[in-house]
Design a protein around this motif. Structure first.
Motif, mmCIF file in Angstrom:
data_model
loop_
_atom_site.group_PDB
_atom_site.id
_atom_site.type_symbol
_atom_site.label_atom_id
_atom_site.label_comp_id
_atom_site.label_asym_id
_atom_site.label_seq_id
_atom_site.Cartn_x
_atom_site.Cartn_y
_atom_site.Cartn_z
ATOM 1 N N GLY A 169 0.670 -1.165 -0.160
ATOM 2 C CA GLY A 169 -0.109 0.066 0.014
ATOM 3 C C GLY A 169 0.711 1.370 -0.010
ATOM 4 O O GLY A 169 0.347 2.353 0.347
ATOM 5 N N LEU A 170 2.087 1.300 -0.531
ATOM 6 C CA LEU A 170 2.964 2.472 -0.364
ATOM 7 C C LEU A 170 2.561 3.220 -1.777
ATOM 8 O O LEU A 170 2.496 2.537 -2.834
ATOM 9 N N ASP A 171 2.691 4.585 -1.635
ATOM 10 C CA ASP A 171 2.635 5.247 -2.755
ATOM 11 C C ASP A 171 4.005 5.899 -3.035
ATOM 12 O O ASP A 171 4.707 6.414 -2.449
ATOM 13 N N PRO A 172 4.548 5.410 -4.187
ATOM 14 C CA PRO A 172 5.830 5.655 -4.347
ATOM 15 C C PRO A 172 6.062 7.076 -4.717
ATOM 16 O O PRO A 172 7.634 7.395 -4.616
ATOM 17 N N ASP A 173 5.139 7.772 -4.591
ATOM 18 C CA ASP A 173 5.493 9.495 -4.686
ATOM 19 C C ASP A 173 5.324 10.017 -3.227
ATOM 20 O O ASP A 173 5.458 11.305 -3.301
ATOM 21 N N ASP A 174 5.220 9.354 -2.374
ATOM 22 C CA ASP A 174 4.945 9.728 -0.861
ATOM 23 C C ASP A 174 6.245 9.947 -0.241
ATOM 24 O O ASP A 174 6.885 9.036 0.276
ATOM 25 N N ARG A 175 6.758 11.103 -0.007
ATOM 26 C CA ARG A 175 7.937 11.283 0.762
ATOM 27 C C ARG A 175 8.113 10.772 2.052
ATOM 28 O O ARG A 175 8.974 10.345 2.568
ATOM 29 N N ASP A 176 7.016 10.950 2.595
ATOM 30 C CA ASP A 176 6.611 10.587 4.269
ATOM 31 C C ASP A 176 6.736 9.022 4.381
ATOM 32 O O ASP A 176 7.197 8.665 5.457
ATOM 33 N N THR A 177 6.787 8.345 3.551
ATOM 34 C CA THR A 177 6.763 6.747 3.633
ATOM 35 C C THR A 177 7.738 5.858 2.971
ATOM 36 O O THR A 177 7.856 4.999 3.277
ATOM 37 N N VAL A 178 7.853 6.639 1.428
ATOM 38 C CA VAL A 178 8.866 5.974 0.713
ATOM 39 C C VAL A 178 10.249 5.430 1.192
ATOM 40 O O VAL A 178 10.858 4.327 0.738
#
Lengths: 313, 81
Positions: free
Chosen positions: A145-154
């Motif tokens: 469920g990771l968004d590859p554009d999300d700096r907070d989680t990637v």
């Protein structure tokens, strides 16, 4: 008396290199290494699922303890189950391992506090049912469920699984978990959610929640247990990030050596991060450990482990 | 102690090597004076605890220099006093 007699883990041999993402997200190397503390994140291979990570951990457990008999119960802690969650992943693992029909199986839905909650559940369950052998799995592959554009989680989350073997300690050495303190702050739950199909995290809210609540809970738990910070050999904290682990340690005024950090090679593995640490200390001389998990929910949980029968597990 | 001095003390406690000093550096973005986003999380937390000023998420992005932050806190301390 039920205790932890062995732990094994499985980290898939597929990685994303965080250094390759630094330029795109304008992250400096010192921040990556000294604050996030994750240089690469492990990833579940394509074509596999959560249960396969669990099977990998079990295979590694069998190498350490080939004499394990039939398990009486099997619990999987995950919020990223196989497929769409039906059937429950614990039953899928049961099938893949070819375990007996007499084995009770169920999943528990918890994130980063899940290992401590899971220990309290499986210990109480085994005691009430008179079981002698239990398996507690953790496997929460956030890569689903990771968004590859999300700096907070990637940069942060990695995939892994662990399995903890719990047995009657009459013949075995092991750690006995106790003095559980389990808390929830549901109104803050949006700080880490998957409402839109991707994991979203408000880092500031999670940080403030953890730094304000976890040290207080640990101190209260130790007081209830009649022990002190000085009498604890190690504090095994959920490996949210290097920064958050160090901040909680500083808040408790702990020397660095008492608060291990271990996420550089695979990332924040959610409910697997504490057993991945504990696995390293099963054969150590340490006898008194604190476990503390915190995150999704918002939920936080701590307990004390005491080694019984000493020696090697 | 003035609000500015209290904020400076909080910042230096978190990041002793940061370069906030004279008037020129106080108008620079925090990133340019050695304070990263995680340092600032701790600073904001301590401002809440020590000065009693809540800083909502929607205001955080605007507070990217010491001057902005100090002005913001001064107004709220005044309002709440």
């Amino acid at each position: 008396m039920i205790g932890i007699t062995q732990i094994a883990s499985f980290i898939p041999d597929v990685y994303e290199d965080n250094r390759e993402k630094m330029e795109r997200f304008e992250v400096e190397e010192s921040f990556l290494v000294n604050k996030i503390g994750v240089e690469r994140t492990s990833r579940m291979p394509h074509g596999t699922d959560t249960s396969d990570l669990c099977v990998g951990a079990y295979r590694n457990l069998m190498e350490k303890r080939p004499d394990i008999g039939n398990a009486d119960c099997l619990i999987v802690c995950t919020q990223n189950p196989d497929g769409n969650g039906i059937p429950h992943t614990s039953a899928v693992v049961h099938g893949k391992l070819g375990l007996n029909d007499s084995c009770a199986c169920f999943d528990i839905s918890l994130g980063c506090s899940g290992y401590v909650y899971g220990l309290s559940i499986i210990k109480g369950f085994m005691e009430s049912m008179g079981y002698s052998t239990g398996l507690l799995f953790t496997a929460d592959p956030y890569s689903k469920g990771l968004d590859p554009d999300d700096r907070d989680t990637v940069f942060l989350f990695g995939d892994a699984a662990t399995v903890t073997l719990l047995e009657q300690l009459d013949e075995h050495s092991g750690f006995v978990p106790g003095h559980f303190v389990l808390n929830t702050h549901g109104t803050g739950g949006k700080a880490l959610n998957n409402d839109d199909g991707s994991i979203r995290m408000n880092g500031r809210a999670i940080f403030e929640f953890a730094v304000r609540n976890v040290p207080v809970q640990i101190k209260g738990m130790l007081e209830q247990a009649g022990t002190t910070v000085d009498e604890v050999d190690l504090f095994l904290l959920h490996q949210g990030s290097r920064f958050i682990v160090e901040k909680i340690g500083q808040s408790l005024r702990l020397p660095e050596g008492k608060v291990p950090v271990k996420l550089v090679e695979y990332g924040n593995t959610v409910s697997s991060s504490i057993p991945l640490l504990l696995e390293d200390y099963m054969n150590s001389d340490y006898t008194t450990l604190v476990l503390a998990g915190f995150g999704v929910g918002l939920s936080w949980a701590s307990c004390l482990l005491h080694k019984k029968n000493g020696g090697q597990v | 102690m003035s609000v500015e001095d209290q904020i400076l003390e909080i910042i230096f406690k978190e990041a002793p090597h940061c370069k906030i000093g004279n008037a020129g550096t106080k108008s620079l973005p925090f990133a340019d004076v050695g304070l990263d986003s995680l340092d600032m999380m701790t600073v904001m937390l301590n401002i809440v605890d020590e000065l009693g000023v809540n800083i909502p998420d929607e205001d955080i992005k605007k507070l990217n220099t010491f001057e902005n932050l100090a002005d913001y806190v001064k107004i709220r301390v005044g309002e709440e006093a």
